[in-house]
Write a protein that holds these residues in place. Structure first.
Motif, PDB file in Angstrom:
ATOM      1  N   LEU A  47      -8.725   9.572   4.886  1.00  0.00           N
ATOM      2  CA  LEU A  47      -7.564   8.797   5.324  1.00  0.00           C
ATOM      3  C   LEU A  47      -6.458   9.681   5.903  1.00  0.00           C
ATOM      4  N   TYR A  97       0.043  13.494  10.337  1.00  0.00           N
ATOM      5  CA  TYR A  97       0.956  13.288   9.201  1.00  0.00           C
ATOM      6  C   TYR A  97       1.657  14.579   8.807  1.00  0.00           C
ATOM      7  N   GLU A 123      -7.607   8.355  -2.312  1.00  0.00           N
ATOM      8  CA  GLU A 123      -8.859   7.921  -1.695  1.00  0.00           C
ATOM      9  C   GLU A 123     -10.002   7.905  -2.729  1.00  0.00           C
ATOM     10  N   GLN A 149      -4.741  -4.324  -7.753  1.00  0.00           N
ATOM     11  CA  GLN A 149      -3.424  -4.442  -7.108  1.00  0.00           C
ATOM     12  C   GLN A 149      -2.764  -3.072  -7.006  1.00  0.00           C
ATOM     13  N   GLY A 179      -4.277  -0.942  -4.246  1.00  0.00           N
ATOM     14  CA  GLY A 179      -3.820  -1.373  -2.923  1.00  0.00           C
ATOM     15  C   GLY A 179      -2.398  -0.915  -2.650  1.00  0.00           C
ATOM     16  N   LYS A 180      -1.569  -1.045  -3.661  1.00  0.00           N
ATOM     17  CA  LYS A 180      -0.155  -0.671  -3.516  1.00  0.00           C
ATOM     18  C   LYS A 180      -0.013   0.841  -3.306  1.00  0.00           C
ATOM     19  N   LEU A 238      -2.121   2.927  -1.979  1.00  0.00           N
ATOM     20  CA  LEU A 238      -2.569   3.290  -0.639  1.00  0.00           C
ATOM     21  C   LEU A 238      -1.536   2.896   0.408  1.00  0.00           C
ATOM     22  N   ALA A 239      -1.039   1.660   0.315  1.00  0.00           N
ATOM     23  CA  ALA A 239      -0.067   1.180   1.296  1.00  0.00           C
ATOM     24  C   ALA A 239       1.206   2.029   1.234  1.00  0.00           C
ATOM     25  N   TRP A 240       1.625   2.327   0.025  1.00  0.00           N
ATOM     26  CA  TRP A 240       2.844   3.115  -0.140  1.00  0.00           C
ATOM     27  C   TRP A 240       2.663   4.506   0.459  1.00  0.00           C
ATOM     28  N   ILE A 280       0.571   5.676   2.731  1.00  0.00           N
ATOM     29  CA  ILE A 280       0.493   5.725   4.193  1.00  0.00           C
ATOM     30  C   ILE A 280       1.863   5.450   4.817  1.00  0.00           C
ATOM     31  N   ASN A 281       2.514   4.386   4.358  1.00  0.00           N
ATOM     32  CA  ASN A 281       3.837   4.064   4.920  1.00  0.00           C
ATOM     33  C   ASN A 281       4.824   5.185   4.705  1.00  0.00           C
ATOM     34  N   HIS A 282       4.811   5.715   3.501  1.00  0.00           N
ATOM     35  CA  HIS A 282       5.808   6.723   3.172  1.00  0.00           C
ATOM     36  C   HIS A 282       5.569   8.031   3.934  1.00  0.00           C
TER      37      HIS A 282
END
Ligand SMILES: [Fe+2]
Ligand SMILES: [Fe+2]
Length: 136
Positions: free
Chosen positions: A2, A7, A26, A108, A111-112, A114-116, A118-120
């Protein structure tokens, strides 16, 4: 993998920590999605929680120190984002213990995370690099 080279923020210590973060998250997701027995998943959750409370907290500290060293103007706001994430992990930890290792909660959390991450790393942390570049 990922992790993307784009980055990188150009600070070897921070970049190495980000790579390790991606690697660990990951791996965690792979275990969650795999067919391994439930006990093994629970073990991986515990391991990941320890990682988040140790390595990640250390990373946040190092990154904040770097921001201060270059006079990054978004320091306070960024620190808040880090604090928010640490609080979320602690809150999840508590809920998770009380739930007796509830699977939905764990998914949950995966998922959180991973999303955090990548966004961060791709957005917020990148701004530090943009500022450093502009400053020269
Ligand atoms: Fe970071
Ligand atoms: Fe950050």
């Amino acid at each position: 993998m990922l992790w993307k080279e784009s980055y990188e923020i150009g600070v070897p210590l921070i970049d190495a920590q980000h790579k390790e973060l991606f690697r660990r998250v990951e791996l965690f997701l792979q275990v969650l999605r795999s067919e391994v027995c439930w006990d093994e998943k629970v073990q991986k959750v515990n391991e990941t929680l320890e990682f988040m409370k140790g390595y990640v907290v250390e990373h946040f500290r190092d990154e904040e120190e770097y921001q201060q060293s270059i006079g990054y103007p978004g320091y306070e706001a960024h620190k808040q984002l880090h604090t928010g994430m640490v609080e979320y992990v602690l809150e999840f930890s508590k809920k998770y213990e009380q739930s007796n290792n509830d699977e939905q909660l764990i998914q949950q959390f995966g998922g959180k995370l991973l999303a955090w991450l990548i966004n961060h790393v791709a957005a917020e942390d990148q701004r530090i690099a943009d500022y450093a570049k502009k400053k020269g």
